[in-house]
Design a protein around this motif. Structure first.
Motif, PDB file in Angstrom:
ATOM      1  N   SER A  50       0.838  -1.210   0.000  1.00  0.00           N
ATOM      2  CA  SER A  50       0.000   0.000   0.000  1.00  0.00           C
ATOM      3  C   SER A  50       0.867   1.253   0.000  1.00  0.00           C
ATOM      4  CB  SER A  50      -0.900   0.020   1.243  1.00  0.00           C
ATOM      5  OG  SER A  50      -1.784  -1.069   1.211  1.00  0.00           O
ATOM      6  N   SER A  51       2.009   1.194   0.664  1.00  0.00           N
ATOM      7  CA  SER A  51       2.881   2.374   0.712  1.00  0.00           C
ATOM      8  C   SER A  51       3.385   2.723  -0.688  1.00  0.00           C
ATOM      9  CB  SER A  51       4.064   2.115   1.649  1.00  0.00           C
ATOM     10  OG  SER A  51       3.595   1.946   2.965  1.00  0.00           O
ATOM     11  N   HIS A  52       3.598   1.714  -1.516  1.00  0.00           N
ATOM     12  CA  HIS A  52       3.998   1.990  -2.907  1.00  0.00           C
ATOM     13  C   HIS A  52       2.869   2.726  -3.638  1.00  0.00           C
ATOM     14  CE1 HIS A  52       5.552   1.592  -6.928  1.00  0.00           C
ATOM     15  NE2 HIS A  52       4.584   0.778  -7.290  1.00  0.00           N
ATOM     16  N   ALA A  94      10.871   7.687   0.779  1.00  0.00           N
ATOM     17  CA  ALA A  94      10.573   6.306   1.189  1.00  0.00           C
ATOM     18  C   ALA A  94       9.345   6.330   2.090  1.00  0.00           C
ATOM     19  CB  ALA A  94      11.763   5.719   1.920  1.00  0.00           C
ATOM     20  N   LEU A  95       8.326   5.584   1.694  1.00  0.00           N
ATOM     21  CA  LEU A  95       7.085   5.551   2.481  1.00  0.00           C
ATOM     22  C   LEU A  95       6.953   4.187   3.148  1.00  0.00           C
ATOM     23  CD1 LEU A  95       6.498   7.106  -0.463  1.00  0.00           C
ATOM     24  CD2 LEU A  95       4.340   7.535   0.655  1.00  0.00           C
ATOM     25  N   SER A  96       6.641   4.190   4.428  1.00  0.00           N
ATOM     26  CA  SER A  96       6.435   2.924   5.141  1.00  0.00           C
ATOM     27  C   SER A  96       5.699   3.221   6.440  1.00  0.00           C
ATOM     28  CB  SER A  96       7.780   2.261   5.440  1.00  0.00           C
ATOM     29  OG  SER A  96       7.606   1.146   6.277  1.00  0.00           O
ATOM     30  N   GLN A  97       4.492   2.627   6.589  1.00  0.00           N
ATOM     31  CA  GLN A  97       3.762   2.922   7.825  1.00  0.00           C
ATOM     32  C   GLN A  97       4.528   2.415   9.043  1.00  0.00           C
ATOM     33  OE1 GLN A  97       1.878   0.365   9.609  1.00  0.00           O
ATOM     34  NE2 GLN A  97       2.358  -1.292   8.174  1.00  0.00           N
ATOM     35  N   SER A  98       5.179   1.264   8.917  1.00  0.00           N
ATOM     36  CA  SER A  98       5.914   0.711  10.058  1.00  0.00           C
ATOM     37  C   SER A  98       7.303   1.317  10.186  1.00  0.00           C
ATOM     38  CB  SER A  98       6.056  -0.804   9.892  1.00  0.00           C
ATOM     39  OG  SER A  98       6.858  -1.092   8.753  1.00  0.00           O
ATOM     40  N   GLY A  99       7.859   1.732   9.071  1.00  0.00           N
ATOM     41  CA  GLY A  99       9.236   2.243   9.068  1.00  0.00           C
ATOM     42  C   GLY A  99      10.268   1.140   9.228  1.00  0.00           C
ATOM     43  N   GLU A 100       9.849  -0.119   9.111  1.00  0.00           N
ATOM     44  CA  GLU A 100      10.767  -1.238   9.341  1.00  0.00           C
ATOM     45  C   GLU A 100      10.787  -2.250   8.196  1.00  0.00           C
ATOM     46  OE1 GLU A 100      12.794  -1.063  11.725  1.00  0.00           O
ATOM     47  OE2 GLU A 100      11.824   0.372  13.078  1.00  0.00           O
ATOM     48  N   THR A 101      10.018  -2.043   7.145  1.00  0.00           N
ATOM     49  CA  THR A 101       9.964  -3.012   6.041  1.00  0.00           C
ATOM     50  C   THR A 101      11.361  -3.167   5.428  1.00  0.00           C
ATOM     51  OG1 THR A 101       7.657  -2.547   5.630  1.00  0.00           O
ATOM     52  CG2 THR A 101       8.920  -3.416   3.768  1.00  0.00           C
ATOM     53  N   SER A 102      11.866  -4.395   5.371  1.00  0.00           N
ATOM     54  CA  SER A 102      13.292  -4.549   5.059  1.00  0.00           C
ATOM     55  C   SER A 102      13.640  -4.165   3.620  1.00  0.00           C
ATOM     56  CB  SER A 102      13.772  -5.958   5.398  1.00  0.00           C
ATOM     57  OG  SER A 102      13.030  -6.891   4.683  1.00  0.00           O
ATOM     58  N   VAL A 147      -3.693  -6.216   9.782  1.00  0.00           N
ATOM     59  CA  VAL A 147      -2.579  -6.278   8.822  1.00  0.00           C
ATOM     60  C   VAL A 147      -2.876  -5.457   7.559  1.00  0.00           C
ATOM     61  CG1 VAL A 147      -1.211  -7.831   7.369  1.00  0.00           C
ATOM     62  CG2 VAL A 147      -1.671  -8.436   9.756  1.00  0.00           C
ATOM     63  N   PRO A 148      -4.074  -5.552   6.960  1.00  0.00           N
ATOM     64  CA  PRO A 148      -4.316  -4.723   5.769  1.00  0.00           C
ATOM     65  C   PRO A 148      -4.306  -3.234   6.137  1.00  0.00           C
ATOM     66  CG  PRO A 148      -5.930  -6.498   5.923  1.00  0.00           C
ATOM     67  CD  PRO A 148      -5.223  -6.440   7.248  1.00  0.00           C
ATOM     68  N   ALA A 149      -3.542  -2.467   5.394  1.00  0.00           N
ATOM     69  CA  ALA A 149      -3.432  -1.030   5.675  1.00  0.00           C
ATOM     70  C   ALA A 149      -4.710  -0.323   5.242  1.00  0.00           C
ATOM     71  CB  ALA A 149      -2.233  -0.460   4.931  1.00  0.00           C
ATOM     72  N   SER A 155      -3.596   8.095   5.769  1.00  0.00           N
ATOM     73  CA  SER A 155      -2.732   9.130   6.357  1.00  0.00           C
ATOM     74  C   SER A 155      -1.485   9.344   5.495  1.00  0.00           C
ATOM     75  CB  SER A 155      -2.371   8.793   7.815  1.00  0.00           C
ATOM     76  OG  SER A 155      -1.571   7.645   7.852  1.00  0.00           O
ATOM     77  N   GLN A 156      -1.022   8.304   4.813  1.00  0.00           N
ATOM     78  CA  GLN A 156       0.098   8.497   3.874  1.00  0.00           C
ATOM     79  C   GLN A 156      -0.341   9.376   2.706  1.00  0.00           C
ATOM     80  OE1 GLN A 156       1.058   4.442   2.915  1.00  0.00           O
ATOM     81  NE2 GLN A 156       2.814   4.404   4.286  1.00  0.00           N
ATOM     82  N   LEU A 157      -1.554   9.107   2.200  1.00  0.00           N
ATOM     83  CA  LEU A 157      -2.071   9.957   1.117  1.00  0.00           C
ATOM     84  C   LEU A 157      -2.146  11.409   1.587  1.00  0.00           C
ATOM     85  CD1 LEU A 157      -5.010   7.948  -0.540  1.00  0.00           C
ATOM     86  CD2 LEU A 157      -2.700   8.261  -1.417  1.00  0.00           C
ATOM     87  N   LEU A 343      -0.831 -15.992   5.499  1.00  0.00           N
ATOM     88  CA  LEU A 343       0.539 -15.899   4.981  1.00  0.00           C
ATOM     89  C   LEU A 343       1.122 -14.487   4.953  1.00  0.00           C
ATOM     90  CD1 LEU A 343       0.154 -18.263   1.852  1.00  0.00           C
ATOM     91  CD2 LEU A 343       0.658 -18.909   4.216  1.00  0.00           C
ATOM     92  N   LEU A 344       0.468 -13.538   5.642  1.00  0.00           N
ATOM     93  CA  LEU A 344       0.937 -12.148   5.573  1.00  0.00           C
ATOM     94  C   LEU A 344       1.212 -11.628   6.987  1.00  0.00           C
ATOM     95  CD1 LEU A 344       1.381  -9.708   3.623  1.00  0.00           C
ATOM     96  CD2 LEU A 344      -0.984  -9.083   4.037  1.00  0.00           C
ATOM     97  N   THR A 345       2.285 -10.850   7.129  1.00  0.00           N
ATOM     98  CA  THR A 345       2.563 -10.218   8.431  1.00  0.00           C
ATOM     99  C   THR A 345       2.522  -8.702   8.270  1.00  0.00           C
ATOM    100  OG1 THR A 345       4.908 -10.388   7.908  1.00  0.00           O
ATOM    101  CG2 THR A 345       4.016 -12.064   9.376  1.00  0.00           C
ATOM    102  N   LYS A 346       2.358  -8.025   9.372  1.00  0.00           N
ATOM    103  CA  LYS A 346       2.242  -6.563   9.333  1.00  0.00           C
ATOM    104  C   LYS A 346       3.548  -5.934   8.835  1.00  0.00           C
ATOM    105  CE  LYS A 346      -0.192  -2.826  10.224  1.00  0.00           C
ATOM    106  NZ  LYS A 346      -1.201  -2.504   9.197  1.00  0.00           N
TER     107      LYS A 346
HETATM  108  C1  F1P Z   1       4.129  -2.446   3.569  1.00  0.00           C
HETATM  109  C2  F1P Z   1       3.152  -3.598   3.447  1.00  0.00           C
HETATM  110  C3  F1P Z   1       1.698  -3.166   3.646  1.00  0.00           C
HETATM  111  C4  F1P Z   1       0.772  -4.393   3.587  1.00  0.00           C
HETATM  112  C5  F1P Z   1       1.177  -5.410   4.651  1.00  0.00           C
HETATM  113  C6  F1P Z   1       2.640  -5.765   4.477  1.00  0.00           C
HETATM  114  O1  F1P Z   1       4.255  -2.020   4.889  1.00  0.00           O
HETATM  115  O2  F1P Z   1       3.299  -4.169   2.179  1.00  0.00           O
HETATM  116  O3  F1P Z   1       1.300  -2.243   2.667  1.00  0.00           O
HETATM  117  O4  F1P Z   1      -0.583  -4.015   3.811  1.00  0.00           O
HETATM  118  O5  F1P Z   1       0.947  -4.855   5.924  1.00  0.00           O
HETATM  119  O6  F1P Z   1       3.464  -4.591   4.431  1.00  0.00           O
HETATM  120  P1  F1P Z   1       4.972  -0.690   5.315  1.00  0.00           P
HETATM  121  O7  F1P Z   1       6.303  -0.618   4.653  1.00  0.00           O
HETATM  122  O8  F1P Z   1       4.091   0.440   4.891  1.00  0.00           O
HETATM  123  O9  F1P Z   1       5.087  -0.793   6.800  1.00  0.00           O
END
Ligand code: F1P
Length: 349
Positions: A50-52, A94-102, A147-149, A155-157, A343-346
């Motif tokens: 979603s951040s993309h 760089a957009l990321s709600q968690s700020g930790e996506t590898s 898990v689904p954003a 808020s990113q928009l 099969l999906l994590t936050k």
């Molecule tokens: C990115 C993301 C989310 C998705 C799921 C897995 O997270 O792909 O968009 O809904 O939660 O991670 P983030 O980089 O925005 O934290």
């Protein structure tokens, strides 16, 4: 069918507040926008999921409102593509709600090694991403448990639209701030207009296995985000296309077992012909067709949801509202847990 006990439902409805608070708390982004225009030639967004899609919304709005060259890349593709041409003249957002996506963190680290400046758009100001960034646009709305954003995407928009508006003003364009402040209210109206529609359609969608979502411009971004919600939340195979592009191959897959959702932009003029052609083809083969529009129209049959009219550059938020709710209610109909897709994590690491 009820499910107000699920986090996803609460978080969808917390979206308008997240939208409003993000715009208010960011305040004036003029100093950053002026610096970006003075010292950079292009903007590249780099994110996942979603951040993309929020990154794409930033690119569409910034390039259209300020003429600033803006491109979006999926963070996972950054090392094999964008990294080879990125330089100090670029700003990496760089957009990321968690700020930790590898994938996102890896791309940012690589870019920084080249001296590229980084702007983070994140809900976590203490995250790895925020620590690596030169500028931080903090999104509001609080913790998202599902898990689904949903509210985090909105808020990113909000942050992206605020930054694109600042770029517009800094480049001598119109002041969109009053328009921007109307947007959270429009999003709330869109949710209210969608609730009944989503509940009514959930049973029908629980039987559908494959959906095409078509848009144009910012409504193509809504189609991308809506398709991700349908996949993650209720296990429907969903694909998004720009409506013109859909006619170059994927249209061959339409038949009476598929659904086709057309998300018309506020002023569909340039794409009206393509939407009409696809509608005729889809009806001809017996596909289920549903249209989402910003104004009433007879052209696409009776199955139409009318949303509030938003400014073109900011329309993605309004257009995604029905699909957050539709995904949620369809998940309940299929006895799936909308908060925990399989099969999906936050945070994907
Ligand atoms: C990115 C993301 C989310 C998705 C799921 C897995 O997270 O792909 O968009 O809904 O939660 O991670 P983030 O980089 O925005 O934290």
């Amino acid at each position: 069918m009820s499910g107000e006990g699920y986090a996803m439902y609460r978080e969808i409805w917390e979206g308008p507040r997240a939208y409003r608070e993000t715009i208010e708390s960011l305040g004036s982004l003029a100093p950053i926008a002026e610096e970006v225009l003075a010292s950079h030639k292009a903007l590249l967004t780099c994110s996942c999921g979603s951040s993309h899609h929020a990154g794409l919304a930033l690119c569409y709005a910034a390039s259209r409102l300020s003429g600033f060259a803006s491109y979006a890349v999926q963070a996972s593709e950054y090392p094999v593509y964008a990294h080879h041409h990125l330089g100090r003249e670029h700003l990496l957002a760089a957009l990321s709600q968690s700020g930790e996506t590898s994938d996102t963190i890896r791309a940012v680290r690589m870019a920084r090694q080249r001296g590229v400046k980084v702007m983070a758009v994140t809900g976590r100001v203490e995250s790895s991403l925020a620590r690596l960034a030169d500028y931080v646009l903090a999104t509001r709305g609080g913790v998202e448990r599902a898990v689904p954003a949903t509210k985090s995407f909105i808020s990113q928009l909000a942050a992206c639209y605020a930054f694109a508006s600042a770029m517009s003003l800094a480049s001598g364009g119109v002041d969109l701030f009053p328009e921007l402040q109307r947007q959270p209210g429009l999003f709330e109206e869109a949710l209210a207009a969608s609730e009944g529609f989503a509940k009514e359609r959930a049973r029908q969608f629980s039987q559908i296995r494959s959906v095409f979502l078509l848009g144009y411009g910012p409504s193509f971004i809504a189609a991308l985000e809506a398709s991700l919600k349908l996949k993650e939340t209720c296990g429907i195979h969903a694909e998004a296309y720009s409506v013109w592009e859909f006619r170059h191959g994927p249209i061959s897959l339409l038949d009476s077992e598929k659904a086709c959702i057309m998300i018309l932009p506020p002023s569909p003029s340039e794409a009206a012909e393509a939407f009409e052609k696809v509608y005729a083809t889809a009806r001809g083969v017996g596909a289920t067709v549903l249209t989402v529009s910003h104004s009433p129209t007879d052209t696409f049959g009776p199955d139409i949801l009318v949303l509030p009219r938003a400014r073109e550059e900011f329309a993605t938020a309004v257009e995604v509202a029905p699909f957050q709710l539709l995904s949620y209610y369809t998940a309940l109909e299929k006895s799936l847990d909308p908060d925990r897709p399989r099969l999906l994590t936050k945070v994907v690491q």
